[in-house]
Scaffold this motif. Structure first.
Motif, PDB file in Angstrom:
ATOM      1  N   GLY A  58     -20.857 -96.837 -60.526  1.00 51.70           N
ATOM      2  CA  GLY A  58     -20.017 -97.349 -59.440  1.00 51.70           C
ATOM      3  C   GLY A  58     -20.609 -96.974 -58.100  1.00 51.70           C
ATOM      4  O   GLY A  58     -20.730 -97.801 -57.189  1.00 51.70           O
ATOM      5  N   ASP A  59     -20.991 -95.727 -57.971  1.00 49.70           N
ATOM      6  CA  ASP A  59     -21.592 -95.211 -56.748  1.00 49.70           C
ATOM      7  C   ASP A  59     -22.856 -96.000 -56.398  1.00 49.70           C
ATOM      8  O   ASP A  59     -23.042 -96.455 -55.263  1.00 49.70           O
ATOM      9  CB  ASP A  59     -21.927 -93.728 -56.971  1.00 49.70           C
ATOM     10  N   ASN A  94     -22.097 -94.973 -67.216  1.00 53.81           N
ATOM     11  CA  ASN A  94     -21.070 -94.797 -68.245  1.00 53.81           C
ATOM     12  C   ASN A  94     -20.156 -96.005 -68.309  1.00 53.81           C
ATOM     13  O   ASN A  94     -19.056 -95.945 -68.845  1.00 53.81           O
ATOM     14  CB  ASN A  94     -20.295 -93.488 -68.041  1.00 53.81           C
ATOM     15  N   TYR A 152     -15.771 -96.420 -63.935  1.00 53.99           N
ATOM     16  CA  TYR A 152     -15.539 -95.373 -62.937  1.00 53.99           C
ATOM     17  C   TYR A 152     -14.904 -94.189 -63.654  1.00 53.99           C
ATOM     18  O   TYR A 152     -13.710 -94.215 -63.955  1.00 53.99           O
ATOM     19  CB  TYR A 152     -14.585 -95.863 -61.847  1.00 53.99           C
ATOM     20  N   GLY A 153     -15.704 -93.176 -63.927  1.00 49.68           N
ATOM     21  CA  GLY A 153     -15.202 -92.065 -64.731  1.00 49.68           C
ATOM     22  C   GLY A 153     -14.183 -91.228 -63.989  1.00 49.68           C
ATOM     23  O   GLY A 153     -13.063 -91.020 -64.461  1.00 49.68           O
ATOM     24  N   MET A 154     -14.563 -90.761 -62.825  1.00 44.55           N
ATOM     25  CA  MET A 154     -13.736 -89.752 -62.170  1.00 44.55           C
ATOM     26  C   MET A 154     -12.348 -90.252 -61.785  1.00 44.55           C
ATOM     27  O   MET A 154     -11.377 -89.517 -61.808  1.00 44.55           O
ATOM     28  CB  MET A 154     -14.438 -89.216 -60.929  1.00 44.55           C
TER      29      MET A 154
HETATM   30  C1  LIG Z   1     -14.944 -94.186 -49.947  1.00 45.78           C
HETATM   31  C2  LIG Z   1     -14.376 -93.780 -51.257  1.00 45.78           C
HETATM   32  N1  LIG Z   1     -13.786 -94.695 -52.038  1.00 45.78           N
HETATM   33  C3  LIG Z   1     -13.267 -94.322 -53.210  1.00 45.78           C
HETATM   34  C4  LIG Z   1     -13.340 -93.025 -53.631  1.00 45.78           C
HETATM   35  C5  LIG Z   1     -12.719 -92.621 -54.931  1.00 45.78           C
HETATM   36  N2  LIG Z   1     -13.666 -92.371 -55.996  1.00 45.78           N
HETATM   37  C6  LIG Z   1     -13.965 -91.116 -56.380  1.00 45.78           C
HETATM   38  S1  LIG Z   1     -14.998 -91.074 -57.686  1.00 45.78           S
HETATM   39  C7  LIG Z   1     -15.054 -92.759 -57.762  1.00 45.78           C
HETATM   40  C8  LIG Z   1     -15.780 -93.522 -58.825  1.00 45.78           C
HETATM   41  C9  LIG Z   1     -16.802 -92.839 -59.533  1.00 45.78           C
HETATM   42  O1  LIG Z   1     -17.365 -93.698 -60.471  1.00 45.78           O
HETATM   43  P1  LIG Z   1     -18.915 -93.726 -60.670  1.00 45.78           P
HETATM   44  O2  LIG Z   1     -19.594 -93.801 -59.356  1.00 45.78           O
HETATM   45  O3  LIG Z   1     -19.276 -94.763 -61.664  1.00 45.78           O
HETATM   46  O4  LIG Z   1     -19.231 -92.265 -61.231  1.00 45.78           O
HETATM   47  P2  LIG Z   1     -18.689 -91.519 -62.534  1.00 45.78           P
HETATM   48  O5  LIG Z   1     -17.481 -90.725 -62.140  1.00 45.78           O
HETATM   49  O6  LIG Z   1     -18.375 -92.564 -63.551  1.00 45.78           O
HETATM   50  O7  LIG Z   1     -19.821 -90.656 -62.928  1.00 45.78           O
HETATM   51  C10 LIG Z   1     -14.268 -93.325 -56.779  1.00 45.78           C
HETATM   52  C11 LIG Z   1     -14.080 -94.775 -56.601  1.00 45.78           C
HETATM   53  C12 LIG Z   1     -13.958 -92.092 -52.771  1.00 45.78           C
HETATM   54  N3  LIG Z   1     -14.065 -90.803 -53.077  1.00 45.78           N
HETATM   55  N4  LIG Z   1     -14.467 -92.498 -51.600  1.00 45.78           N
END
Ligand SMILES: Cc1ncc(C[n+]2csc(CCOP(=O)(O)OP(=O)(O)O)c2C)c(N)n1
Lengths: 271, 381
Positions: A97-98, A124, A127-129
């Motif tokens: 997602g990031d 994965n 969006y895990g977290m």
């Molecule tokens: C600007 C912003 N938007 C939304 C969030 C909320 N947020 C925290 S973690 C996350 C998603 C993480 O998913 P991913 O990048 O796929 O990583 P993973 O946790 O799956 O390793 C989001 C949307 C945030 N912290 N900052």
């Protein structure tokens, strides 16, 4: 007390980590520590970057300078650092997602510029977290917390995306393949230019429960394994047959000038 | 053959405001600029693209303003003195990056050339946004130049304050002055006061990245040299470790805000014009101080006891100076080029001691002195 010699790579007092039991991101942390150890590169000599997410926490545990906590902006941070300290090795840890949603534009621009960093994306498939929402990497028809009736959208193939954008090292492996993953990370760290390693990974808590009705890490690992094939196997299949599959291997390894800024004096002036 | 110009262009010039800002940044030691095209800030980028390579610095035109602001954070941690320039809509995108720089105490200078929404006419409508655009508790320093010369001078000051307090500093520019050509005097390099961040003398094992007394600023450390510092936006303790402990969180932001609030006398500056015996004082900032000054002259010519308090620092609010003005005069006119925003701050500070009236104009143009004279006459009738 006997401690694992690899604990040297971690910041003191940084454990316990916050990954769920069976999480693939924690495996990738291990792969990275192993790769650095085999390359004999001191952990403290590099800079780690994590955005936001579970994957993004990886550098938080490592004994190095790190930036963390902003979603999707890992590559802009790295761009500023590399222009000022071109010799400092920078390794980015990003969730899918990031890397591909909120940071998607930075991803293609950094690949186009051949920014000299290593980016390890733990894919994965969700969006895990934040609790297992659909991501740009979630295959169509899969169920997630925000696609309760099945994902209607097609997914990105991150390897094709960064390759088309100009990345000079591109590799995809999975948490099922620790040796290949470590080897790819080692190659990426040693590569001069934009090196991109995608590691397909299990998210038990977020992805597994919705997509395959199981939070078991082994079931998820098997699910990924059943859908994985090599580049040569993939060559025999049509695009249709390849939908929902993970093609693993090293895709690109080439040299190109690395990014050093957007403006330079004409060469005769720069002597 | 191109001529390579020196870092400090000492001498007298007739220069565009946006160019003067660039020269101020260079004189202050800026060696990294990142920007994304937007009118009326473009000339800052364009001149930086020429000048940065000349002085051995780095220029980046990123893919958007998010790239600019985060590249600034990265470059600043890598030791650079950094600037970006944008305009209102671009500043919207930078809010989160400013949050990050606040939480990890990263020095940076942001120039915001305010423009009317979707157009490039003159306005001061973003005076609150610059202060409050970022989420979370914070203090920001915002300087408001009113001329080409002040664009040069205040940009140097912005760098000095950013370095000294490890905080983002915003130069609140406006279409009026940014796109105006005026006389600019650049002093000899050795007469320009420059402040650089303090780097730690501690050895890696002894360094505590975010430890400082209340109201004070911790020293910085270089990257990749074993200091192993975590720069996370998440709440962190003095060691930089991510920790959610309410008292640690409270103390972190208490210190980050108090390092500004306990040093107001060093940070906040104003200029006064004809205020000694004034019965009515105009309070203004930025380009609006220019017609105000003319209006004071006209009113004085008519025998009216009128003065001007010019706010060079708009954030933190110059409360001491505004209060003194309110105690001196019994009428205050809060003049600004928007629907009336900063007037609320002036009313808050001065309201108990003087009658505060708003003089606002939201027509994409600066007040004329005649309009302000009329407001003075109306108020004194
Ligand atoms: C600007 C912003 N938007 C939304 C969030 C909320 N947020 C925290 S973690 C996350 C998603 C993480 O998913 P991913 O990048 O796929 O990583 P993973 O946790 O799956 O390793 C989001 C949307 C945030 N912290 N900052």
């Amino acid at each position: 007390m006997i401690t694992n010699p690899m604990r040297e790579a971690l910041k003191p007092n940084s454990l316990p980590h916050f990954f769920c039991p069976g999480c693939g991101a924690a495996q990738v942390l291990n792969f990275f520590v192993r790769a650095m150890d085999e390359l004999q590169i001191p952990m403290s000599s590099i800079l780690g970057i994590g955005g936001v997410g579970c994957t993004a926490r990886i550098p938080v545990y490592l004994k190095l300078d790190a930036m963390h906590g902003i979603h999707g902006r890992t590559l802009p941070w790295a761009t500023g650092i590399k222009l000022m300290q071109p010799d400092l090795k920078v390794v980015i840890f990003a969730g899918d997602g990031d890397a591909a949603a909120i940071g998607g534009n930075h991803l293609i621009q950094a690949a186009r510029r051949n920014l000299d960093v290593t980016m390890i994306v733990v894919n994965n498939l969700n969006y895990g977290m934040t609790g297992g929402q659909v991501a740009p990497t979630t295959y169509s028809t899969l169920r997630t917390t925000t696609t309760p009736y099945g994902n209607p959208e097609p997914a990105f193939d991150l390897v094709k995306l960064v390759e088309a954008a100009g990345a000079t090292f591109v590799s995809r492996w999975s948490t099922n393949r620790p040796h290949q993953s470590v080897r790819a990370i080692k190659k990426a760290i040693q590569h001069k230019g934009f090196s991109f390693v995608e590691i397909v990974s299990q998210c038990t808590t977020g992805f597994g429960r919705k997509a395959i009705n199981s939070a078991s890490p082994t079931k998820l690992l098997d699910w990924i394994k059943d859908r994985s094939l090599t580049i040569s196997e993939a060559e025999k299949l049509s695009d249709e047959d390849l939908a929902g599959k993970f093609v693993l291997g090293d895709f690109v390894d080439k040299q190109a000038p690395v990014f050093a800024g957007s403006s330079f004096l004409p060469p005769e002036e720069d002597e | 053959m191109l001529l390579r110009r020196p870092r400090v262009l000492s001498g007298t010039h007739f220069m565009l405001g946006n160019f003067a800002a660039v020269e101020g940044a260079l004189a202050a030691g800026c060696n990294f600029f990142a920007g994304y095209p937007i009118t009326p800030a473009n000339e800052v980028s364009e001149r930086m693209a020429e000048r940065m390579p000349e002085v051995g610095g780095k220029f980046l035109q990123g893919e958007d303003e998010l790239c600019s602001i985060y590249a600034l954070a990265g470059a600043a941690l890598a030791g650079a003195k950094v600037l970006t320039a944008t305009a209102s809509a671009g500043f919207d995108y930078m809010a989160e990056g400013i949050e990050y720089a606040i939480s990890d105490e990263i020095p940076m200078v942001i120039m915001d050339v305010q423009r009317t929404r979707g157009e490039n006419f003159a306005t001061q409508a973003d005076v609150m946004q610059m202060r409050w655009g970022a989420a979370g508790d914070h203090e920001l320093i915002v300087l408001a130049p009113s001329s080409v010369q002040e664009l040069f001078d205040f940009t140097i000051r912005a760098f000095n304050l950013a370095e000294k307090y490890r905080n983002p500093v915003i130069v609140m520019s406006e279409t009026t002055i940014a796109l105006m050509r005026e006389r600019l005097v650049i002093p000899p390099a050795d007469q320009i006061k420059i402040i650089n961040r303090k780097m730690t003398q501690a050895q890696p094992g002894d360094y505590v990245p975010f430890r400082a007394e209340m109201g004070c600023v911790p020293d910085m450390a270089p990257l990749g040299k074993g200091y192993n510092t975590l720069y996370s936006i998440n709440p962190h303790n003095e060691f930089g470790s991510i920790k959610w402990e309410p008292e640690i969180f409270e103390r972190q932001y208490e210190r980050i805000t108090q390092k500004i609030l306990m040093n107001l006398d060093d940070i906040v500056t104003t200029d006064e014009y004809q205020t000694e015996d004034a019965e009515l004082i105009l309070i203004a900032y930025g380009s609006e101080t220019r017609p105000c000054k003319d209006a004071v002259d006209v009113a004085r010519g008519q025998g009216k006891k009128v003065g001007l308090l010019k706010l060079n620092t708009v954030w933190p609010v110059p409360e001491k100076q505004i209060l003194a003005a309110a105690r001196k005069a019994n009428k205050i006119l809060a003049v600004e080029m928007n629907m009336g925003k900063y007037a609320g701050e002036i009313e808050r500070v001065a309201g108990c001691h003087a009658e505060v009236k708003r003089v606002t104009k939201n027509l994409g143009a600066i007040h004329t002195s005649g309009e302000i004279v009329a407001a003075i006459e109306e108020s004194l009738r």
